[in-house]
Design a protein around this motif. Structure first.
Motif, mmCIF file in Angstrom:
data_model
loop_
_atom_site.group_PDB
_atom_site.id
_atom_site.type_symbol
_atom_site.label_atom_id
_atom_site.label_comp_id
_atom_site.label_asym_id
_atom_site.label_seq_id
_atom_site.Cartn_x
_atom_site.Cartn_y
_atom_site.Cartn_z
ATOM 1 N N GLY A 171 0.829 -1.197 0.000
ATOM 2 C CA GLY A 171 0.000 0.000 0.000
ATOM 3 C C GLY A 171 0.867 1.252 0.000
ATOM 4 O O GLY A 171 2.047 1.195 0.337
ATOM 5 N N ALA B 6 0.973 3.878 1.895
ATOM 6 C CA ALA B 6 1.433 4.426 3.173
ATOM 7 C C ALA B 6 2.698 3.734 3.668
ATOM 8 O O ALA B 6 3.551 4.366 4.295
ATOM 9 N N THR C 209 1.964 6.760 -11.069
ATOM 10 C CA THR C 209 0.591 7.232 -11.296
ATOM 11 C C THR C 209 0.394 7.595 -12.758
ATOM 12 O O THR C 209 -0.610 7.205 -13.380
ATOM 13 N N ALA D 149 -7.141 0.735 -5.702
ATOM 14 C CA ALA D 149 -7.285 1.563 -4.500
ATOM 15 C C ALA D 149 -6.008 2.340 -4.210
ATOM 16 O O ALA D 149 -6.048 3.522 -3.845
ATOM 17 N N THR D 150 -4.876 1.694 -4.410
ATOM 18 C CA THR D 150 -3.590 2.354 -4.201
ATOM 19 C C THR D 150 -3.434 3.527 -5.154
ATOM 20 O O THR D 150 -3.032 4.624 -4.760
ATOM 21 N N GLU E 242 -5.387 6.609 -4.284
ATOM 22 C CA GLU E 242 -4.724 7.406 -3.256
ATOM 23 C C GLU E 242 -3.556 8.193 -3.847
ATOM 24 O O GLU E 242 -3.386 9.380 -3.568
ATOM 25 N N ARG F 219 -4.744 11.173 -5.835
ATOM 26 C CA ARG F 219 -5.110 12.327 -4.997
ATOM 27 C C ARG F 219 -3.865 13.118 -4.599
ATOM 28 O O ARG F 219 -3.894 14.329 -4.516
ATOM 29 N N GLU F 220 -2.762 12.410 -4.362
ATOM 30 C CA GLU F 220 -1.509 13.079 -3.992
ATOM 31 C C GLU F 220 -0.890 13.815 -5.172
ATOM 32 O O GLU F 220 -0.248 14.841 -4.994
#
Length: 195
Positions: A25, A27, A60, A108-109, A112, A115-116
Motif C-alpha cells: 500500500g 502508506a 501514477t 485503490a492504491t 490514493e 489524490r496526492e
C-alpha cells in the motif's frame, strides 16, 4: 565486465514499484522496498527517480496513460463522430472497469496516489478532454453535431458521464443494470448533440 542481464531501467523500476505498492500500500511502501524487490541499492533507484514523490508520480502517470493509445486512436480516427464518441466513451468505461475489477488492491492504491499527484491527474484530464473536443469538433465540421464550443461541450460530456469513469463510482460498475444505464446516457447525450 559484461553488462547486467536485466539492466535497471525506469520501466523495470516502475513495474517493481507497482508490485511493492500492491503488496504494502502507498502508506507503507518505500524506495528501499522497491530497491530490495529489484535486488539493487536504493541509491540506484534514486539515480532514475530523484525522490520518492517523483517515483510515485511516475507510477501514477504510467497507470493513467495505459488507456491513452486506444482512446487517442478513436478520437483521431476516421468515420462518423457519433460512432467515435460512443466508442470513445465505451472504451474509457471499459478501461476504468477493467482496472477496478482486475486488480482492486492496485486500483485503490492508485486512487490514493492520484489524490496526492493532482498535477499528473490534471494533465491526464486535459488530454482526455482534448480527445473529446477533437471528436466534437469533427462532428460539428461534418454537420453531425450542433455545438458552439467544442471544449465546453467536451467538458459537459465528461461531467455527464462521470458515473462511468470517476473512481468514486467504482462500486457501481459491476451492477447488473450498469451497461443499460451507460447506453441510455450515451443515447441521451448523442440526441442532444445531433445537428
Amino acid at each position: 565486465m559484461p553488462p547486467p542481464e536485466n539492466p535497471l531501467t525506469p520501466a523495470r523500476i516502475l513495474e517493481a514499484t507497482e508490485d511493492v505498492l500492491r503488496r504494502y500500500g502507498p502508506a507503507k511502501a518505500t524506495v528501499v522496498d522497491v530497491a530490495r524487490a529489484l535486488g539493487v541499492s536504493h541509491g540506484s533507484v534514486y539515480r532514475h527517480f530523484a525522490t520518492k514523490a517523483a517515483l510515485r508520480e511516475a507510477v501514477t502517470e504510467r497507470w493513467l496513460d495505459r488507456e491513452h493509445d486506444e482512446l487517442s486512436a478513436i478520437a483521431d480516427g476516421k468515420g462518423p463522430a457519433e460512432d467515435r464518441l460512443r466508442r470513445w466513451l465505451a472504451a474509457l468505461f471499459a478501461a476504468k472497469r477493467r482496472k477496478a475489477g482486475d486488480d482492486p488492491e492496485l486500483f485503490a492504491t492508485f486512487m490514493e496516489l492520484a489524490r496526492e499527484n493532482s498535477g499528473t491527474v490534471a494533465r491526464y484530464l486535459t488530454t482526455l478532454l482534448k480527445q473529446l473536443a477533437t471528436i466534437v469538433a469533427s462532428g460539428v465540421a461534418d454537420g453531425e453535431f450542433a455545438a458552439r464550443d467544442a471544449a465546453a461541450t467536451a467538458r459537459a460530456l465528461w461531467d455527464a458521464t462521470a458515473r462511468f469513469h470517476d473512481p468514486m463510482y467504482a462500486s457501481e460498475w459491476l451492477a447488473p443494470e450498469i451497461d443499460a444505464d451507460f447506453a441510455e446516457v450515451c443515447e441521451l447525450l448523442l440526441r442532444g448533440l445531433r445537428a
